[in-house]
Design a protein around this motif. Structure first.
Motif, mmCIF file in Angstrom:
data_model
loop_
_atom_site.group_PDB
_atom_site.id
_atom_site.type_symbol
_atom_site.label_atom_id
_atom_site.label_comp_id
_atom_site.label_asym_id
_atom_site.label_seq_id
_atom_site.Cartn_x
_atom_site.Cartn_y
_atom_site.Cartn_z
ATOM 1 N N ASP A 269 0.825 -1.204 0.000
ATOM 2 C CA ASP A 269 0.000 0.000 0.000
ATOM 3 C C ASP A 269 0.859 1.254 0.000
ATOM 4 O OD1 ASP A 269 -2.320 -1.441 -0.005
ATOM 5 O OD2 ASP A 269 -2.547 -1.407 2.170
ATOM 6 N N ALA A 270 1.933 1.244 0.776
ATOM 7 C CA ALA A 270 2.767 2.435 0.871
ATOM 8 C C ALA A 270 3.318 2.814 -0.499
ATOM 9 C CB ALA A 270 3.892 2.207 1.870
ATOM 10 N N ALA A 271 3.731 1.803 -1.254
ATOM 11 C CA ALA A 271 4.292 2.076 -2.579
ATOM 12 C C ALA A 271 3.249 2.726 -3.478
ATOM 13 C CB ALA A 271 4.789 0.783 -3.208
ATOM 14 N N LYS A 272 2.026 2.311 -3.302
ATOM 15 C CA LYS A 272 0.940 2.871 -4.115
ATOM 16 C C LYS A 272 0.567 4.267 -3.619
ATOM 17 C CE LYS A 272 -2.983 0.742 -3.779
ATOM 18 N NZ LYS A 272 -3.873 -0.427 -3.819
ATOM 19 N N TYR A 273 0.419 4.386 -2.304
ATOM 20 C CA TYR A 273 -0.054 5.642 -1.732
ATOM 21 C C TYR A 273 0.943 6.779 -1.920
ATOM 22 C CZ TYR A 273 -3.480 2.704 0.720
ATOM 23 O OH TYR A 273 -4.466 1.826 1.029
ATOM 24 N N ILE A 274 2.232 6.447 -1.885
ATOM 25 C CA ILE A 274 3.214 7.524 -1.941
ATOM 26 C C ILE A 274 3.115 8.266 -3.275
ATOM 27 C CG2 ILE A 274 5.169 6.229 -2.890
ATOM 28 C CD1 ILE A 274 6.836 7.661 -0.607
ATOM 29 N N LYS A 275 2.694 7.549 -4.292
ATOM 30 C CA LYS A 275 2.532 8.197 -5.593
ATOM 31 C C LYS A 275 1.291 9.073 -5.613
ATOM 32 C CE LYS A 275 4.449 4.324 -8.147
ATOM 33 N NZ LYS A 275 3.767 3.059 -8.408
ATOM 34 N N ILE A 276 0.293 8.638 -4.901
ATOM 35 C CA ILE A 276 -0.986 9.342 -4.957
ATOM 36 C C ILE A 276 -1.022 10.528 -3.996
ATOM 37 C CG2 ILE A 276 -3.467 9.097 -4.544
ATOM 38 C CD1 ILE A 276 -3.167 6.154 -5.322
ATOM 39 N N GLU A 286 11.184 6.329 -7.004
ATOM 40 C CA GLU A 286 11.848 5.096 -7.444
ATOM 41 C C GLU A 286 13.084 4.808 -6.597
ATOM 42 O OE1 GLU A 286 12.286 5.726 -11.618
ATOM 43 O OE2 GLU A 286 10.240 5.019 -12.032
ATOM 44 N N LYS A 287 13.768 5.867 -6.236
ATOM 45 C CA LYS A 287 14.954 5.695 -5.397
ATOM 46 C C LYS A 287 14.539 5.129 -4.034
ATOM 47 C CE LYS A 287 18.860 8.435 -3.663
ATOM 48 N NZ LYS A 287 18.440 9.188 -2.471
ATOM 49 N N LEU A 288 13.493 5.703 -3.480
ATOM 50 C CA LEU A 288 12.994 5.217 -2.193
ATOM 51 C C LEU A 288 12.578 3.754 -2.266
ATOM 52 C CD1 LEU A 288 10.699 7.887 -0.553
ATOM 53 C CD2 LEU A 288 12.617 6.699 0.485
ATOM 54 N N GLU A 289 11.927 3.412 -3.351
ATOM 55 C CA GLU A 289 11.465 2.029 -3.492
ATOM 56 C C GLU A 289 12.641 1.067 -3.491
ATOM 57 O OE1 GLU A 289 9.011 2.290 -6.981
ATOM 58 O OE2 GLU A 289 7.169 2.375 -5.788
ATOM 59 N N GLN A 290 13.717 1.499 -4.140
ATOM 60 C CA GLN A 290 14.923 0.650 -4.157
ATOM 61 C C GLN A 290 15.485 0.510 -2.754
ATOM 62 O OE1 GLN A 290 17.801 2.093 -6.898
ATOM 63 N NE2 GLN A 290 16.738 1.245 -8.686
ATOM 64 N N GLU A 291 15.591 1.631 -2.081
ATOM 65 C CA GLU A 291 16.116 1.589 -0.714
ATOM 66 C C GLU A 291 15.255 0.689 0.154
ATOM 67 O OE1 GLU A 291 17.854 6.127 -0.796
ATOM 68 O OE2 GLU A 291 16.436 5.553 0.782
ATOM 69 N N ALA A 295 16.338 -2.631 2.379
ATOM 70 C CA ALA A 295 16.213 -2.665 3.840
ATOM 71 C C ALA A 295 14.760 -2.457 4.236
ATOM 72 C CB ALA A 295 17.099 -1.593 4.466
ATOM 73 N N PRO A 296 13.954 -3.454 3.949
ATOM 74 C CA PRO A 296 12.509 -3.287 4.153
ATOM 75 C C PRO A 296 12.139 -2.948 5.604
ATOM 76 C CG PRO A 296 13.052 -5.568 3.605
ATOM 77 C CD PRO A 296 14.282 -4.766 3.402
ATOM 78 N N HIS A 297 12.946 -3.417 6.530
ATOM 79 C CA HIS A 297 12.570 -3.191 7.928
ATOM 80 C C HIS A 297 12.671 -1.724 8.322
ATOM 81 C CE1 HIS A 297 16.890 -3.834 7.751
ATOM 82 N NE2 HIS A 297 16.967 -3.029 8.783
ATOM 83 N N ARG A 299 11.503 0.688 6.575
ATOM 84 C CA ARG A 299 10.240 1.262 6.123
ATOM 85 C C ARG A 299 10.360 2.701 5.663
ATOM 86 N NH1 ARG A 299 6.361 0.884 10.325
ATOM 87 N NH2 ARG A 299 8.158 1.274 11.614
ATOM 88 N N GLN A 300 11.296 2.913 4.763
ATOM 89 C CA GLN A 300 11.508 4.252 4.219
ATOM 90 C C GLN A 300 10.262 4.789 3.536
ATOM 91 O OE1 GLN A 300 14.014 5.895 4.845
ATOM 92 N NE2 GLN A 300 15.770 4.545 5.159
ATOM 93 N N LEU A 301 9.581 3.907 2.815
ATOM 94 C CA LEU A 301 8.400 4.356 2.083
ATOM 95 C C LEU A 301 7.346 4.900 3.034
ATOM 96 C CD1 LEU A 301 7.891 1.579 -0.602
ATOM 97 C CD2 LEU A 301 8.354 3.989 -1.017
ATOM 98 N N GLN A 302 7.046 4.121 4.054
ATOM 99 C CA GLN A 302 6.028 4.543 5.013
ATOM 100 C C GLN A 302 6.425 5.852 5.684
ATOM 101 O OE1 GLN A 302 6.960 1.380 4.609
ATOM 102 N NE2 GLN A 302 5.331 -0.060 5.144
ATOM 103 N N LYS A 303 7.689 5.954 6.024
ATOM 104 C CA LYS A 303 8.125 7.160 6.720
ATOM 105 C C LYS A 303 8.011 8.396 5.834
ATOM 106 C CE LYS A 303 11.088 4.998 10.132
ATOM 107 N NZ LYS A 303 12.413 4.424 10.365
ATOM 108 N N ALA A 304 8.474 8.255 4.604
ATOM 109 C CA ALA A 304 8.413 9.397 3.691
ATOM 110 C C ALA A 304 6.964 9.804 3.452
ATOM 111 C CB ALA A 304 9.092 9.042 2.372
ATOM 112 N N LEU A 305 6.140 8.805 3.270
ATOM 113 C CA LEU A 305 4.719 9.052 3.039
ATOM 114 C C LEU A 305 4.103 9.788 4.226
ATOM 115 C CD1 LEU A 305 2.029 8.363 1.493
ATOM 116 C CD2 LEU A 305 2.011 6.214 2.753
#
Length: 434
Positions: A269-276, A286-291, A295-297, A299-305
């Motif tokens: 969801d985070a990957a989807k929501y961050i775009k929206i 895309e850079k965040l998604e790679q990071e 290191a999924p634990h 949770r860069q995506l969730q934090k940035a979002l």
RNA sequence: GGGGGAGUACCAGAGCGGUCAAAUGGGGCAGACUGUAAAUCUGUUGGCGCAGCCUUCGGAGGUUCGAAUCCUCCCUCCCCCA
């Protein structure tokens, strides 16, 4: 003056479900006015409204002119497409109050003040519907659209043919026509050529384009653009938690809870929501998604979002407090760390945590944990539930699991005044002794 | 207006005289595992003084030793015919 290709932008963000032919040409030809409808059922937006608002935001950033339409009239009817029942009439005072509150929140996303020609505006269909008589409406509007056409809409068909069909009132049936008329009205008075919304609105929106075409002739231009409905990967409803909607109003949903909502999204969801829901660029995301993958634990995506939305809605300072609170509640925080906090820090950190007051005698007498959790603090609605949860190892005081035979006493107080109660992993309550 | 059907816990949906605080599924909550994720597994999901008691099956009465289950009236909804 067109800074970006609006449709392209929405497309890579996964925000386009469908659009009518010619929409892209229209948008690249001239500054275009477009609108999204919002029901004024409360005096605050909730995050379910955010998708439409982000569409308007991108629209404005691309140099076009956004209109937010408050559905004062349509909101009283209820869309037959399902979830919403027919609604009650709001009295005008409430309606206006809600409208003002919503506008303040919208202003955090849209520019209502710029001198540029694409300044955002707020309109309310109650203003043009309230004095439109029934007779005038059916003569001027109703006769342009056939019942056959209206019946062919999915929202209507479903109601008529479904296995568990519950029937549909004439009022609900009329909904698409009333909404369609909004588009016509805005087309004529605001030169509005595009209506946007969730994909569930497609039928209603195209009734509008159809009405414009039939009433004004085929040279009149009207377009539709919808975005997919936001879903959760696990099939749940987006934007709801056990405690209800996530509101933008800090009185209804604290910035801490708001921040937590986004931080808690699943990876998918985070990957989807961050775009929206953020304005981060494609490269950044895309850079965040790679990071994140490496290191999924973390949770860069969730934090940035969570960061970007919380800042936009509640500001920098609120974000900081929310982050600090999260750090203490979910980080490596221990009872010791908690005990070291001075009162001021403790209070500011727990600002967003629900709090209860109890009288000091209860603690000095030493209270049975079950009594404490129910009769004294109402953290649990019933003793049975409290007992159950204690047995399941689901209750902590000051971050330490407790058993059902505990007597709560003054030794449990933080700063001689507070107790941090935890129900499960994520639900915190601050008990304040007075 | 005529005929038929249905109303059960958060939702869906069994039960049709006692063994029913009510099957089953979903959802919720909690625990384990983890990353405050997902998936999975486990427990739990009316209240209380909890091996017992109290209040629940649309509403009100009634039959019965005993009713969610039978009868009467009422309310609400759906379907079909006119």
């Amino acid at each position: 003056m067109m800074h970006k290709n609006f449709v392209e932008e929405l497309r890579w963000r996964g925000m386009i479900h469908d659009l009518t032919p010619g929409t892209e040409e229209q948008l690249s030809n001239e500054m275009t006015t477009a609108y999204v409808g919002i029901d004024p059922t409360a005096d605050s937006l909730h995050i379910g409204h955010l998708v439409g608002i982000m569409m308007l935001k991108h629209l404005q950033m691309a140099g076009h002119r956004p209109l937010a339409l408050i559905g004062g009239a349509t909101g009283m009817i209820g869309d037959p497409s399902g979830k919403s029942q027919e609604r009650n009439l709001l009295d005008e005072a409430t309606l206006r109050h809600n409208q003002e509150c919503l506008k303040l929140q919208l202003a955090k996303f849209l520019d209502f003040k710029t001198e540029a020609p694409n300044k955002a505006a707020l309109v309310n269909n109650y203003d043009w519907m309230k004095s439109f008589s029934f007779l005038d409406f059916i003569r001027e509007i109703g006769k342009h659209i056939t019942v056959n056409y209206m019946m062919s809409k999915d929202s209507v068909k479903k109601r008529l043919t479904a296995e568990n069909a519950t029937g549909m009132s004439f009022t609900e049936f009329t909904y698409q026509l009333v909404q369609g008329y909004d588009f016509l009205h805005l087309h004529q008075h605001e030169n509005c050529k595009l209506q946007m919304g969730g994909s569930d609105q497609w039928g209603n929106i195209t009734t509008g384009t159809e009405l414009i075409r039939r009433k004004l002739g085929s040279e009149a231009k009207a377009f539709a653009l919808t975005c997919p409905l936001i879903t959760k990967a696990d099939g749940g409803k987006f934007g709801k938690t056990e405690s209800g909607n996530i509101w933008l109003d800090p009185e209804k949903t604290t910035p801490y809870a708001f921040y937590q909502f986004w931080l808690n999204c699943s990876d998918e969801d985070a990957a989807k929501y961050i775009k929206i829901f953020t304005l981060m660029t494609r490269q950044e995301i895309e850079k965040l998604e790679q990071e994140h993958q490496q290191a999924p634990h973390q949770r860069q995506l969730q934090k940035a979002l969570a960061q970007e939305i919380t800042i936009r809605v509640h500001g920098e300072e609120a974000l900081q407090l929310a982050e600090e609170a999260s750090q203490i509640l979910f980080g490596k925080g221990t009872t010791d760390a908690l005990r070291k906090l001075d009162e001021k820090t403790l209070l500011s950190v727990f600002e967003g945590v629900p709090s209860v007051e109890i009288s000091r005698d209860i603690i000095t007498e030493t209270a049975d944990i079950i009594e404490f959790l129910t009769t004294h603090t109402a953290i649990f609605p019933s003793k049975g539930e409290a007992r159950r949860m204690l047995k399941d190892n689901g209750v902590s005081l000051n971050k330490e699991k407790v058993k059902d035979d505990l007597q709560v006493g003054t030794a449990d107080l933080l700063n001689n005044k507070y107790i941090l109660v935890q129900k499960g992993k994520k639900n915190y309550y601050l008990v304040r002794v007075v």
